[in-house]
Design an enzyme around this catalytic site. Sequence first.
Site, PDB file in Angstrom:
ATOM      1  N   HIS A  81      49.067  64.847  80.352  1.00 12.51           N
ATOM      2  CA  HIS A  81      49.043  64.830  81.821  1.00 12.51           C
ATOM      3  C   HIS A  81      50.479  64.613  82.305  1.00 12.51           C
ATOM      4  O   HIS A  81      50.970  63.495  82.355  1.00 12.51           O
ATOM      5  CB  HIS A  81      48.120  63.685  82.260  1.00 12.51           C
ATOM      6  CG  HIS A  81      47.968  63.492  83.735  1.00 12.51           C
ATOM      7  ND1 HIS A  81      46.798  63.786  84.413  1.00 12.51           N
ATOM      8  CD2 HIS A  81      48.801  62.977  84.669  1.00 12.51           C
ATOM      9  CE1 HIS A  81      46.928  63.463  85.690  1.00 12.51           C
ATOM     10  NE2 HIS A  81      48.135  62.968  85.878  1.00 12.51           N
ATOM     11  N   ASN A 105      51.901  67.180  89.755  1.00  9.34           N
ATOM     12  CA  ASN A 105      51.631  67.482  88.355  1.00  9.34           C
ATOM     13  C   ASN A 105      52.219  68.842  88.007  1.00  9.34           C
ATOM     14  O   ASN A 105      52.504  69.657  88.886  1.00  9.34           O
ATOM     15  CB  ASN A 105      50.117  67.562  88.121  1.00  9.34           C
ATOM     16  CG  ASN A 105      49.442  66.236  88.300  1.00  9.34           C
ATOM     17  OD1 ASN A 105      49.307  65.748  89.408  1.00  9.34           O
ATOM     18  ND2 ASN A 105      49.019  65.649  87.201  1.00  9.34           N
ATOM     19  N   CYS A 108      51.333  59.995  92.805  1.00 12.39           N
ATOM     20  CA  CYS A 108      50.519  58.809  92.951  1.00 12.39           C
ATOM     21  C   CYS A 108      51.103  57.970  94.074  1.00 12.39           C
ATOM     22  O   CYS A 108      52.312  57.699  94.077  1.00 12.39           O
ATOM     23  CB  CYS A 108      50.488  58.021  91.644  1.00 12.39           C
ATOM     24  SG  CYS A 108      49.580  56.481  91.808  1.00 12.39           S
ATOM     25  N   ARG A 117      41.914  65.894  93.124  1.00  9.98           N
ATOM     26  CA  ARG A 117      42.005  64.431  93.084  1.00  9.98           C
ATOM     27  C   ARG A 117      43.481  63.985  93.062  1.00  9.98           C
ATOM     28  O   ARG A 117      43.994  63.480  94.055  1.00  9.98           O
ATOM     29  CB  ARG A 117      41.216  63.904  91.860  1.00  9.98           C
ATOM     30  CG  ARG A 117      40.971  62.403  91.863  1.00  9.98           C
ATOM     31  CD  ARG A 117      42.147  61.562  91.400  1.00  9.98           C
ATOM     32  NE  ARG A 117      42.625  61.882  90.059  1.00  9.98           N
ATOM     33  CZ  ARG A 117      43.764  61.407  89.563  1.00  9.98           C
ATOM     34  NH1 ARG A 117      44.549  60.621  90.279  1.00  9.98           N
ATOM     35  NH2 ARG A 117      44.158  61.763  88.356  1.00  9.98           N
TER      36      ARG A 117
HETATM   37  P1  HMG Z   1      41.503  44.979  95.426  1.00 13.74           P
HETATM   38  O1  HMG Z   1      41.930  44.993  96.868  1.00 13.74           O
HETATM   39  O2  HMG Z   1      42.161  44.033  94.501  1.00 13.74           O
HETATM   40  O3  HMG Z   1      39.938  44.824  95.223  1.00 13.74           O
HETATM   41  O4  HMG Z   1      41.689  46.478  94.894  1.00 13.74           O
HETATM   42  P2  HMG Z   1      38.830  44.035  95.954  1.00 13.74           P
HETATM   43  O5  HMG Z   1      37.728  43.938  94.972  1.00 13.74           O
HETATM   44  O6  HMG Z   1      39.393  42.787  96.569  1.00 13.74           O
HETATM   45  O7  HMG Z   1      38.377  45.027  97.115  1.00 13.74           O
HETATM   46  C1  HMG Z   1      39.048  45.219  98.333  1.00 13.74           C
HETATM   47  C2  HMG Z   1      38.101  45.953  99.277  1.00 13.74           C
HETATM   48  O8  HMG Z   1      37.845  47.275  98.781  1.00 13.74           O
HETATM   49  C3  HMG Z   1      36.742  45.291  99.400  1.00 13.74           C
HETATM   50  O9  HMG Z   1      36.249  45.599 100.698  1.00 13.74           O
HETATM   51  C4  HMG Z   1      35.918  46.012  98.377  1.00 13.74           C
HETATM   52  O10 HMG Z   1      34.541  45.990  98.661  1.00 13.74           O
HETATM   53  C5  HMG Z   1      36.453  47.419  98.477  1.00 13.74           C
HETATM   54  P3  HMG Z   1      36.078  44.436 101.811  1.00 13.74           P
HETATM   55  O11 HMG Z   1      35.228  43.412 101.156  1.00 13.74           O
HETATM   56  O12 HMG Z   1      37.478  43.959 102.075  1.00 13.74           O
HETATM   57  O13 HMG Z   1      35.447  45.166 102.946  1.00 13.74           O
HETATM   58  N1  HMG Z   1      36.332  48.142  97.205  1.00 13.74           N
HETATM   59  C6  HMG Z   1      35.785  49.364  97.083  1.00 13.74           C
HETATM   60  N2  HMG Z   1      35.204  50.186  97.964  1.00 13.74           N
HETATM   61  C7  HMG Z   1      34.755  51.365  97.507  1.00 13.74           C
HETATM   62  N3  HMG Z   1      34.875  51.758  96.212  1.00 13.74           N
HETATM   63  C8  HMG Z   1      35.462  50.958  95.309  1.00 13.74           C
HETATM   64  C9  HMG Z   1      35.938  49.704  95.734  1.00 13.74           C
HETATM   65  N4  HMG Z   1      36.558  48.702  95.094  1.00 13.74           N
HETATM   66  C10 HMG Z   1      36.786  47.753  96.001  1.00 13.74           C
HETATM   67  N5  HMG Z   1      35.591  51.367  94.048  1.00 13.74           N
HETATM   68  C11 HMG Z   1      41.135  48.299  93.418  1.00 13.74           C
HETATM   69  C12 HMG Z   1      41.449  46.817  93.536  1.00 13.74           C
HETATM   70  C13 HMG Z   1      41.154  48.656  91.963  1.00 13.74           C
HETATM   71  C14 HMG Z   1      39.787  48.589  94.015  1.00 13.74           C
HETATM   72  C15 HMG Z   1      42.220  49.077  94.199  1.00 13.74           C
HETATM   73  O14 HMG Z   1      43.461  48.653  93.746  1.00 13.74           O
HETATM   74  C16 HMG Z   1      42.111  50.566  94.049  1.00 13.74           C
HETATM   75  O15 HMG Z   1      41.211  51.198  94.586  1.00 13.74           O
HETATM   76  N6  HMG Z   1      43.067  51.193  93.315  1.00 13.74           N
HETATM   77  C17 HMG Z   1      43.062  52.601  93.019  1.00 13.74           C
HETATM   78  C18 HMG Z   1      44.366  53.192  93.415  1.00 13.74           C
HETATM   79  C19 HMG Z   1      44.365  54.694  93.137  1.00 13.74           C
HETATM   80  O16 HMG Z   1      43.396  55.392  93.375  1.00 13.74           O
HETATM   81  N7  HMG Z   1      45.515  55.214  92.613  1.00 13.74           N
HETATM   82  C20 HMG Z   1      45.659  56.597  92.323  1.00 13.74           C
HETATM   83  C21 HMG Z   1      44.908  57.020  91.100  1.00 13.74           C
HETATM   84  S1  HMG Z   1      45.721  56.620  89.564  1.00 13.74           S
HETATM   85  C22 HMG Z   1      46.761  57.979  89.244  1.00 13.74           C
HETATM   86  O17 HMG Z   1      46.944  58.804  90.088  1.00 13.74           O
HETATM   87  C23 HMG Z   1      47.359  58.139  87.873  1.00 13.74           C
HETATM   88  C24 HMG Z   1      46.661  59.214  87.033  1.00 13.74           C
HETATM   89  O18 HMG Z   1      46.724  60.488  87.677  1.00 13.74           O
HETATM   90  C25 HMG Z   1      47.318  59.307  85.659  1.00 13.74           C
HETATM   91  C26 HMG Z   1      48.819  59.547  85.676  1.00 13.74           C
HETATM   92  O19 HMG Z   1      49.356  60.282  86.510  1.00 13.74           O
HETATM   93  O20 HMG Z   1      49.458  58.977  84.771  1.00 13.74           O
HETATM   94  C27 HMG Z   1      45.187  58.874  86.809  1.00 13.74           C
HETATM   95 MG    MG Z   2      48.532  61.765  87.725  1.00 12.27          MG
END
Ligand code: HMG
Ligand code: MG
Length: 298
Positions: free
Chosen positions: A206, A248, A239, A14
Amino acid sequence: TSVAQVRIYEVGPRDGLQNEAKFVPTEIKMELIKKLVSAGIKDVESASFVSPKWVKQMSDGAEVMKKIPRAPGVNYPVLVPNLKGYGIAKQCNIEEVAIFPAGSEGFSQKNLNCSVQEGLRRFKDVAEQAVRDGLRVRGYVSCVLGCPYDGPIHPKAIAKITEELFAMGCYEVSLGDTIGVGTAGSVRKLLNEILTVAKPEQLALHFHDTYGQGLSNLLAGLEYGIKTVDSSISGLGGCPYARGASGNLATEDLVYFLYGLGVNTDIDLVKLVEAGRYISNFLGKPTDSRVNRALSDK
Ligand code: HMG
Ligand code: MG
């Protein structure tokens, strides 16, 4: 260290693959997960159910989770940002979801397109539904030791979010140094604060290894009795919304390090190195794990 056994929570499929320029086909992701499990890893974060418009690399999460054979005693958690993602994940035979509020406003806006408070509200909906459905919920706090947009973050702000995650029903909170800027000194300051709201057994560490501090940060954390560590095979990852963040802490480096401390992990390092080599070869780049490199050169 007083810790006798460490639980390794693997995030490569992931956190690792979400950050690759190249889309990794579902079959390769599944093969990687299988190799990690066969090396003895018991927790493999296997997919994200985030918006495919935001992170295309993870857009096959449903396929991965529907197809991947489950080995007994192995946990295959998935990352979920909102109820929409939860609804999709729920159809895929999952047992654990991970929610991930940001520790800072700047990163929350970039990563989740909302404020920290709004993010917490959405994650609360997810957590409460998951708990009602009998699933386990893991919480992450990101940018706990610094934010690429806001700079240093006060440990009290991280402690407050950690407390909220436990109140939502999380069994564990993983403290994420998303951009890898932490040092053993800042880890201590953070944990002195976090341990006023949580027990060491409820926490995971993490670390991203951007500044090469992963293992020394970990040693600082182990001294507080923390027993769960997140790592990524071959040191993959980062990220997409935290520019400059590298992978990581590498799982191979972690296992070698723990072996040196006499800490039991039940992991087969030879098989782990093979899993790291498999994914590095596929991605066509050298491994970021020093241990993998050293053992492969032999
Ligand atoms: P948004 O654009 O504000 O949300 O995104 P929205 O509700 O307006 O949705 C936009 C479009 O995406 C829509 O489609 C939704 O239906 C669709 P449209 O109507 O335009 O066709 N949609 C989805 N589709 C499938 N699954 C879903 C989903 N949600 C909306 N779940 C949102 C807001 C939170 C969804 C977006 O910002 C997002 O997906 N962010 C995640 C980013 C991400 O994955 N980042 C990496 C992971 S975090 C990380 O790595 C840190 C970690 O490792 C810890 C660390 O290192 O400290 C965990
Ligand atoms: Mg991370």
